[in-house]
Design a protein around this motif. Structure first.
Motif, mmCIF file in Angstrom:
data_model
loop_
_atom_site.group_PDB
_atom_site.id
_atom_site.type_symbol
_atom_site.label_atom_id
_atom_site.label_comp_id
_atom_site.label_asym_id
_atom_site.label_seq_id
_atom_site.Cartn_x
_atom_site.Cartn_y
_atom_site.Cartn_z
ATOM 1 N N UNK A 115 -32.244 16.661 -35.186
ATOM 2 C CA UNK A 115 -32.704 16.027 -36.419
ATOM 3 C C UNK A 115 -31.616 16.167 -37.489
ATOM 4 N N UNK A 116 -31.556 15.230 -38.426
ATOM 5 C CA UNK A 116 -30.511 15.326 -39.459
ATOM 6 C C UNK A 116 -30.679 16.570 -40.325
ATOM 7 N N UNK A 117 -29.556 17.213 -40.654
ATOM 8 C CA UNK A 117 -29.590 18.306 -41.607
ATOM 9 C C UNK A 117 -29.952 17.758 -42.988
ATOM 10 N N UNK A 118 -30.771 18.477 -43.712
ATOM 11 C CA UNK A 118 -31.042 18.120 -45.096
ATOM 12 C C UNK A 118 -29.846 18.531 -45.960
ATOM 13 N N UNK A 119 -29.722 17.984 -47.171
ATOM 14 C CA UNK A 119 -28.638 18.429 -48.055
ATOM 15 C C UNK A 119 -28.643 19.938 -48.274
ATOM 16 N N UNK A 120 -29.836 20.523 -48.376
ATOM 17 C CA UNK A 120 -29.937 21.966 -48.563
ATOM 18 C C UNK A 120 -29.431 22.705 -47.336
ATOM 19 N N UNK A 121 -29.718 22.178 -46.153
ATOM 20 C CA UNK A 121 -29.244 22.819 -44.921
ATOM 21 C C UNK A 121 -27.730 22.707 -44.770
ATOM 22 N N UNK A 122 -27.148 21.607 -45.212
ATOM 23 C CA UNK A 122 -25.691 21.463 -45.134
ATOM 24 C C UNK A 122 -25.003 22.580 -45.910
ATOM 25 N N UNK B 251 -19.235 20.164 -44.372
ATOM 26 C CA UNK B 251 -20.085 19.638 -43.298
ATOM 27 C C UNK B 251 -19.737 18.193 -42.971
ATOM 28 N N UNK B 252 -19.566 17.372 -44.013
ATOM 29 C CA UNK B 252 -19.222 15.969 -43.782
ATOM 30 C C UNK B 252 -17.862 15.838 -43.086
ATOM 31 N N UNK B 253 -16.913 16.682 -43.474
ATOM 32 C CA UNK B 253 -15.559 16.573 -42.924
ATOM 33 C C UNK B 253 -15.480 17.052 -41.485
ATOM 34 N N UNK C 78 -26.757 10.507 -38.637
ATOM 35 C CA UNK C 78 -27.296 10.121 -37.337
ATOM 36 C C UNK C 78 -26.418 10.589 -36.171
ATOM 37 N N UNK C 79 -25.374 11.345 -36.482
ATOM 38 C CA UNK C 79 -24.512 11.866 -35.414
ATOM 39 C C UNK C 79 -23.697 10.799 -34.715
ATOM 40 N N UNK C 80 -23.471 9.661 -35.381
ATOM 41 C CA UNK C 80 -22.798 8.547 -34.700
ATOM 42 C C UNK C 80 -21.270 8.655 -34.709
#
Length: 348
Positions: free
Chosen positions: A286-293, A303-305, A215-217
């Motif tokens: 919009x949130x990236x999908x796992x495939x987009x990450x 991506x998470x880091x 959610x970009x928080x």
């Protein structure tokens, strides 16, 4: 009677940070007292640095460890500006500094680039943390996860300082923004653009809509390229002028920040530029999908880091030395249209 010049060795001269720091050394009030050597991969850029800027340029790569060790051994000050995760490289640099100390009794100065990615948690864009790292809180800086990005190299450097053969200072830039426009960029030597915001822009251009992790928080600090380059020079000036009063080793971590943002704010700003240019009708990310990450950031872990974590920082140590960053988070958000335009032009 001539005065011996201060030998300086700098890595990363062709990079975004390295070029910005090098140009400040060339424009420094004491520049005539510096004897600067840089390591570059390109023979063409080496010629430009020598002919136009009076810098001794050695052609080589970060895999040329013996060459780097020798260059470091001949320098009183070393700026190591790229690649904060190369253990073999930092060990070569430290070996050179140890040799210099043993041979001359000199206590060489190391100014190294880490990054606030070392503070990153696993929020994945879902929440903001209350934890803020203060670089004047030595015990808190020591408590950082030993397996974090950049941390193995940071620890090697701090331990080398504790052994007494180097005065080590570690600068940790946050999200750096702004397009560099200095003389080395104009000469075609140095990169003029950063990483994190451009990477989000490239992903957004491909998917025609800005994206965010979760959610970009989560929250990161930010700093303008000119401000963070000034931080390196502030640390350098203090370390040369008054080394005993300048924090080093475990007391020598300098967080480079002048504001903070949520990742949602960055992506929303990209989205507004897209609306203005007719690329998208809605600025909302919009949130990236796992495939987009994986597609856009090479792995979910990266991506998470880098785009989904919290990395909150308070850079009081540099400010105590006189560092005065001029830019704000509002400036960072206002810079995004220029970066979008530049990347759109490069894709044509």
């Amino acid at each position: 009677m001539s005065t011996a010049k201060t030998p300086i060795f700098l890595t990363g001269a062709t990079g975004y940070i390295g070029g910005s720091v090098l140009v400040r050394l060339l424009e420094h009030p004491s520049a005539e007292t510096f004897d600067i050597t840089v390591l570059v991969r390109s023979a063409e850029k080496a010629k430009i640095l020598e002919s136009q800027f009076g810098v001794k340029a050695v052609v080589g790569t970060h895999q040329d460890l013996n060459k780097i060790e020798s260059l470091v051994e001949n320098a009183h000050v070393v700026f190591h500006l790229p690649d904060p995760d190369d253990v073999a490289l930092i060990n070569a640099i430290l070996r050179g500094m140890r040799k210099r100390h043993a041979q001359f009794g000199d206590l060489p100065i190391l100014i190294h680039t880490s990054g606030t990615g070392v503070l990153a948690d696993d929020a994945r864009g879902m929440y903001v943390t209350d934890t803020i790292y203060d670089d004047l809180n030595v015990e808190q800086m020591k408590s950082i996860n030993p397996n974090a990005y950049h941390r193995p190299v940071d620890v090697l450097i701090a331990e080398a300082d504790a052994q007494g053969y180097v005065r080590a200072h570690i600068v940790l830039p946050s999200l750096i923004y702004g397009m560099a426009t200095h003389a080395l960029v104009r000469a075609g030597v140095s990169n003029n653009i950063s990483i994190q915001i451009p990477w989000l822009i490239r992903a957004a251009l491909d998917r025609k809509q800005p994206g965010m992790v979760g959610y970009g928080k989560s929250v990161w600090p930010n700093v303008h390229i000119d401000d963070v380059a000034d931080l390196y020079i502030t640390v350098f000036d203090a370390a040369v002028r008054n080394p005993d009063a300048t924090g080093h080793g475990w007391s020598g971590f300098y967080l480079g920040e002048s504001g903070e943002h949520t990742w949602y704010e960055v992506s929303k700003a990209i989205g507004q530029v897209f609306v203005d240019h007719g690329i998208s009708s809605d600025p909302e990310p919009t949130p990236f999908t796992p495939e987009e990450l994986v597609k856009y950031f090479t792995s979910e872990e990266l991506a998470y880091s880098a785009w989904g974590s919290n990395s909150r920082a308070c850079g009081r140590r540099g400010r105590a030395l006189g560092w005065k960053p001029r830019h704000t988070t509002e400036d960072m958000l206002a810079s995004i249209p220029l970066e979008v335009k530049a990347l759109m032009q490069r894709q044509k």
